[in-house]
Scaffold this active site. Structure first.
Site, PDB file in Angstrom:
ATOM      1  N   ASN A 209       0.836  -1.200   0.000  1.00  0.00           N
ATOM      2  CA  ASN A 209       0.000   0.000   0.000  1.00  0.00           C
ATOM      3  C   ASN A 209       0.881   1.265   0.000  1.00  0.00           C
ATOM      4  O   ASN A 209       2.102   1.180  -0.148  1.00  0.00           O
ATOM      5  CB  ASN A 209      -0.951  -0.026   1.206  1.00  0.00           C
ATOM      6  CG  ASN A 209      -0.184  -0.060   2.530  1.00  0.00           C
ATOM      7  OD1 ASN A 209       1.010   0.250   2.586  1.00  0.00           O
ATOM      8  ND2 ASN A 209      -0.871  -0.433   3.590  1.00  0.00           N
ATOM      9  N   SER A 233      -2.193  -1.131 -10.212  1.00  0.00           N
ATOM     10  CA  SER A 233      -2.116  -2.111 -11.295  1.00  0.00           C
ATOM     11  C   SER A 233      -3.010  -1.686 -12.467  1.00  0.00           C
ATOM     12  O   SER A 233      -3.963  -0.923 -12.295  1.00  0.00           O
ATOM     13  CB  SER A 233      -2.543  -3.479 -10.757  1.00  0.00           C
ATOM     14  OG  SER A 233      -2.266  -4.478 -11.698  1.00  0.00           O
ATOM     15  N   GLN A 255      -8.720  -7.248 -14.202  1.00  0.00           N
ATOM     16  CA  GLN A 255      -7.892  -6.165 -13.679  1.00  0.00           C
ATOM     17  C   GLN A 255      -8.695  -5.286 -12.726  1.00  0.00           C
ATOM     18  O   GLN A 255      -8.225  -4.921 -11.655  1.00  0.00           O
ATOM     19  CB  GLN A 255      -7.351  -5.311 -14.838  1.00  0.00           C
ATOM     20  CG  GLN A 255      -6.360  -4.255 -14.389  1.00  0.00           C
ATOM     21  CD  GLN A 255      -5.169  -4.870 -13.688  1.00  0.00           C
ATOM     22  OE1 GLN A 255      -4.548  -5.789 -14.191  1.00  0.00           O
ATOM     23  NE2 GLN A 255      -4.859  -4.404 -12.489  1.00  0.00           N
ATOM     24  N   HIS A 258      -9.096  -5.869  -8.883  1.00  0.00           N
ATOM     25  CA  HIS A 258      -8.009  -5.664  -7.918  1.00  0.00           C
ATOM     26  C   HIS A 258      -8.343  -4.566  -6.913  1.00  0.00           C
ATOM     27  O   HIS A 258      -7.942  -4.630  -5.754  1.00  0.00           O
ATOM     28  CB  HIS A 258      -6.698  -5.298  -8.634  1.00  0.00           C
ATOM     29  CG  HIS A 258      -5.918  -6.488  -9.070  1.00  0.00           C
ATOM     30  ND1 HIS A 258      -5.451  -7.432  -8.203  1.00  0.00           N
ATOM     31  CD2 HIS A 258      -5.540  -6.912 -10.302  1.00  0.00           C
ATOM     32  CE1 HIS A 258      -4.801  -8.382  -8.873  1.00  0.00           C
ATOM     33  NE2 HIS A 258      -4.844  -8.103 -10.147  1.00  0.00           N
ATOM     34  N   GLU A 322       1.292  -1.754 -17.859  1.00  0.00           N
ATOM     35  CA  GLU A 322       1.858  -2.868 -17.101  1.00  0.00           C
ATOM     36  C   GLU A 322       1.540  -4.186 -17.829  1.00  0.00           C
ATOM     37  O   GLU A 322       2.436  -4.982 -18.085  1.00  0.00           O
ATOM     38  CB  GLU A 322       1.240  -2.877 -15.691  1.00  0.00           C
ATOM     39  CG  GLU A 322       1.781  -3.970 -14.797  1.00  0.00           C
ATOM     40  CD  GLU A 322       0.982  -4.104 -13.499  1.00  0.00           C
ATOM     41  OE1 GLU A 322      -0.110  -3.503 -13.403  1.00  0.00           O
ATOM     42  OE2 GLU A 322       1.438  -4.839 -12.606  1.00  0.00           O
ATOM     43  N   HIS A 323       0.270  -4.394 -18.152  1.00  0.00           N
ATOM     44  CA  HIS A 323      -0.160  -5.569 -18.917  1.00  0.00           C
ATOM     45  C   HIS A 323      -0.798  -5.101 -20.213  1.00  0.00           C
ATOM     46  O   HIS A 323      -1.679  -4.251 -20.190  1.00  0.00           O
ATOM     47  CB  HIS A 323      -1.222  -6.371 -18.162  1.00  0.00           C
ATOM     48  CG  HIS A 323      -0.833  -6.755 -16.769  1.00  0.00           C
ATOM     49  ND1 HIS A 323      -1.222  -6.029 -15.662  1.00  0.00           N
ATOM     50  CD2 HIS A 323      -0.093  -7.790 -16.307  1.00  0.00           C
ATOM     51  CE1 HIS A 323      -0.735  -6.618 -14.568  1.00  0.00           C
ATOM     52  NE2 HIS A 323      -0.032  -7.676 -14.929  1.00  0.00           N
ATOM     53  N   ASP A 356      -0.411 -13.960 -14.624  1.00  0.00           N
ATOM     54  CA  ASP A 356      -0.471 -13.563 -13.213  1.00  0.00           C
ATOM     55  C   ASP A 356      -0.098 -14.735 -12.304  1.00  0.00           C
ATOM     56  O   ASP A 356       0.423 -14.533 -11.208  1.00  0.00           O
ATOM     57  CB  ASP A 356      -1.889 -13.116 -12.845  1.00  0.00           C
ATOM     58  CG  ASP A 356      -2.220 -11.737 -13.379  1.00  0.00           C
ATOM     59  OD1 ASP A 356      -1.286 -11.007 -13.737  1.00  0.00           O
ATOM     60  OD2 ASP A 356      -3.422 -11.409 -13.459  1.00  0.00           O
ATOM     61  N   GLU A 410      42.520  14.354 -19.926  1.00  0.00           N
ATOM     62  CA  GLU A 410      41.570  14.627 -18.833  1.00  0.00           C
ATOM     63  C   GLU A 410      42.283  15.227 -17.624  1.00  0.00           C
ATOM     64  O   GLU A 410      41.648  15.461 -16.587  1.00  0.00           O
ATOM     65  CB  GLU A 410      40.799  13.353 -18.434  1.00  0.00           C
ATOM     66  CG  GLU A 410      39.737  12.960 -19.463  1.00  0.00           C
ATOM     67  CD  GLU A 410      38.731  11.927 -18.958  1.00  0.00           C
ATOM     68  OE1 GLU A 410      38.907  11.408 -17.841  1.00  0.00           O
ATOM     69  OE2 GLU A 410      37.762  11.652 -19.684  1.00  0.00           O
ATOM     70  N   HIS A 415      46.696   8.569 -13.404  1.00  0.00           N
ATOM     71  CA  HIS A 415      46.095   7.491 -14.201  1.00  0.00           C
ATOM     72  C   HIS A 415      47.064   7.048 -15.293  1.00  0.00           C
ATOM     73  O   HIS A 415      47.203   5.851 -15.575  1.00  0.00           O
ATOM     74  CB  HIS A 415      44.784   7.965 -14.839  1.00  0.00           C
ATOM     75  CG  HIS A 415      43.614   7.981 -13.903  1.00  0.00           C
ATOM     76  ND1 HIS A 415      43.563   8.789 -12.789  1.00  0.00           N
ATOM     77  CD2 HIS A 415      42.454   7.275 -13.904  1.00  0.00           C
ATOM     78  CE1 HIS A 415      42.404   8.587 -12.158  1.00  0.00           C
ATOM     79  NE2 HIS A 415      41.725   7.674 -12.817  1.00  0.00           N
TER      80      HIS A 415
END
Lengths: 425, 425
Positions: A209, A233, A255, A258, A322-323, A356, A410, A415
């Site tokens: 949540n 979702s 869906q 949900h 998402e889907h 799922d 540089e 280096h």
């Protein structure tokens, strides 16, 4: 559903916008919870269990006896289903393991990447209206395949102090190391910071949540990795005149059930389909136990009619669902043109619910258009890829002028010197 | 360097702790900059260029003429070096491209992942004491290999209104789409939010100072992906009695010269090595133009003597270094036992600077122990992996009981119904 008939491109952005979720109201509570867990450890967790879950726990950790007893509390049918789903998810995710390949970029210069499982990971499984044992499979299976040594799981218990046996069975089947009866933001805090009972982990996975979401954001700011940002979702169905209205409606409802904040979008080139879809929605909705949730989600949802498949593909790519379910006889070809989506379901016999639960793909996916930059969870999410290199004397000599020229340009003389001192030797 | 002789394990955590970097002081300034860019767009960027870089720009975008002129302003030697480095980086990163592999998890159920380049990415290249054209190569090469369509680069210009020609040449060589003279937090804001001139992107890459770091954290909270969390650069050298003190010193100094906050750690099983290393450090330091930086970094650095290689490996894994150089004749074997590191350099002829510039591996790596959960930048960082599935009627029938049993047990009836409606059909 609100029907939008051939909206101009200038309206798309607004049509496709997700509802704004304001998490600021819970921020202070979550900060308080994090601070309490940091300061008081287990004692804070026992207190929050009392306060939020109404339960006085003797132990935070689920005992070996409780885990062993879980199998006896489930139907044979459900256990067989979990075992079958596990098998498919394992089969698909096992192919994501990468082998080390050594590349000789120049003679005497060998470079490679080695995948190593993240040593300690934490999985969060929400409680609430449904016991999400399927999410245990989706997170613990790739974690174990990746070679994570310690896989910790936190989930809230019921008022009886018990965790749902299906969650325990799924965790036991997939090799979760330890399970704790801790929920909400305090679970995220415990896995990020560690307590007397719960080890701190390096990466935290799982849905939740607003409190859980904000807690994950805050611990990420402190250096603990998380799977991905969260949002409600959502499903997008792309359908033409070859689609089946009953199937579309069932997918939209699966869906919508949900929760009232679920997002449902239908994009179609077949305006004639909409009446049939609406009729199906009405009749299928009546049969659903969670019809109140689903009806509310549908009220906020949209059906967009577009002139042709080109535009429809452009819109679903802009939406980055998402889907994404593609219901057209050209589904294969359309699927190859998708550039933004979490998971794609091809053709009339590939409902979202297959993915799922059990087909093998992961269901922890980027929502809220995050699919433009994020992937769903996979074995990749549970490994680091460490790069290696080994140069021979000859390899170093061959590359020395390149490194020295670049380092000097540089302004990084040391280096250059680290190469020169070896070449001179 | 501070020498710690055989410290007990209980002291390790404290020895290996990174200095705490407090970003809270700049948070308010960065929030102000983000708000200004959101509200005023380009106008804000022109204002900040005046305010922070002391330059009145005519245009934010680097012109085609400026880019074309860059090659003429560089030595042939440096151009050849950049081209060679590009070739090696391309060779290594090209092998990271993945092919789509279709997995049949059950008869009639096909699942696969498809890699798609993130459509729009933003690269940030800092100005400051060194023109980091090497970072242009490290970010733009994997971006182009991944198939990113729009690769935007922001970098601050000098007081003369010019961007360093080596940065422009590297950008031109690697196919960067557009280059903007925008630096600092305002560059991150512009790429996250978009302005009249600068397109918004989905993911932002690149190093920077505290302002840039905080700006990246804030835009990440708003849903724009970033490469990884940031921290001061660091090297760990693991050496035994077979190591060369001159080489070790050169490697330590090449990290130390980055700045006074650079982290340097030497872990050794050969106490006798330390005197020689210290003598080398003193003499090599004298020859460095950035010796003040390097000396300060060394003051804060540690050399730890441990009894055996087992302990040394355990310590470097606990440290999780950005760069780990293994200088022992058992380097190959030790390398395979590394579980936490950004990039590993095997043996006496593999200095960090080879990987920093030209061997082929990426130099954008996790610092601050983030290597416990994060990988360095690779082609993976520039793609999303979209999952797909396609079920035949038979495949759906075969998996239907599994999906229905699980959906019902989770109380999600519509999920079960989406399968049943198709099986009934």
């Amino acid at each position: 559903m609100q029907i939008l008939d051939n909206p101009g491109r200038e309206q798309w952005l607004q049509i496709l916008q997700r509802p704004y979720v304001d998490n600021s109201a819970v921020l202070q509570s979550v900060q308080h919870i994090l601070a309490a867990v940091k300061e008081k450890g287990d004692a804070a967790l026992y207190g929050f269990a009392q306060q939020f879950d109404g339960v006085a726990l003797d132990s935070l950790q689920v005992s070996a006896e409780e885990i062993a007893a879980a199998a006896g509390q489930l139907s044979e049918e459900l256990k067989a289903a979990i075992v079958q789903a596990k098998k498919n998810i394992e089969t698909f995710h096992a192919r994501q393991l990468s082998t080390t390949e050594v590349v000789e970029t120049m003679p005497g210069i060998h470079c490679w990447r080695r995948s190593v499982g993240i040593d300690k990971v934490g999985l969060y499984i929400p409680g609430g209206t449904a016991p999400l044992f399927s999410t245990v499979l989706m997170l613990a299976i790739p974690a174990k395949l990746a070679g994570c040594r310690e896989v910790v799981l936190c989930t809230p218990c019921g008022k009886d102090g018990k965790v749902h046996p299906a969650v325990l069975f799924a965790a036991q089947q997939t090799g979760v190391s330890r399970i704790y009866k801790v929920g909400g933001a305090q679970a995220i805090a415990a896995m990020a910071l560690g307590t007397e009972s719960i080890p701190s982990v390096y990466k935290i996975f799982g849905p939740g949540n607003q409190y859980v979401t904000v807690a994950k954001q805050l611990v990420q700011m402190q250096g603990v990795a998380i799977d991905m940002p969260a949002g409600p979702s959502e499903v997008c169905v792309l359908a033409d005149e070859t689609a089946n209205p009953a199937f579309i409606s069932a997918d939209l409802l699966s869906q919508a059930e949900h929760g009232p904040d679920s997002q449902v979008l239908l994009v179609t080139t077949a305006a004639g389909l909409l009446d049939q879809v609406n009729a199906e929605l009405a009749s299928q909705l009546e049969r659903l136990p969670r019809k109140d949730f689903a009806a509310k989600a549908l009220d906020n949802s949209k059906a967009v009619v577009l002139a042709n498949l080109e535009d429809a593909v452009a819109m679903v790519n802009a939406y980055a669902a998402e889907h994404l379910i593609i219901c057209t006889d050209k589904a294969d070809e359309v699927g190859d043109r998708i550039t933004n989506a979490g998971s794609v379901f091809i053709g009339n016999y590939s409902p979202e619910s297959a993915g799922d639960y059990a087909s093998g793909t992961n269901h922890t996916l980027p929502t809220n258009a995050f699919a433009r930059a994020y992937s769903g969870v996979s074995v990749d999410s549970f490994v680091k890829k460490i790069t290696y290199q080994k140069l021979s004397v000859e390899g170093l000599q061959a590359i020395a002028p390149t490194v020295v020229a670049m380092a000097e340009a540089e302004g990084l003389e040391a280096h250059a010197e680290a190469v020169r001192v070896r070449v001179r030797h």
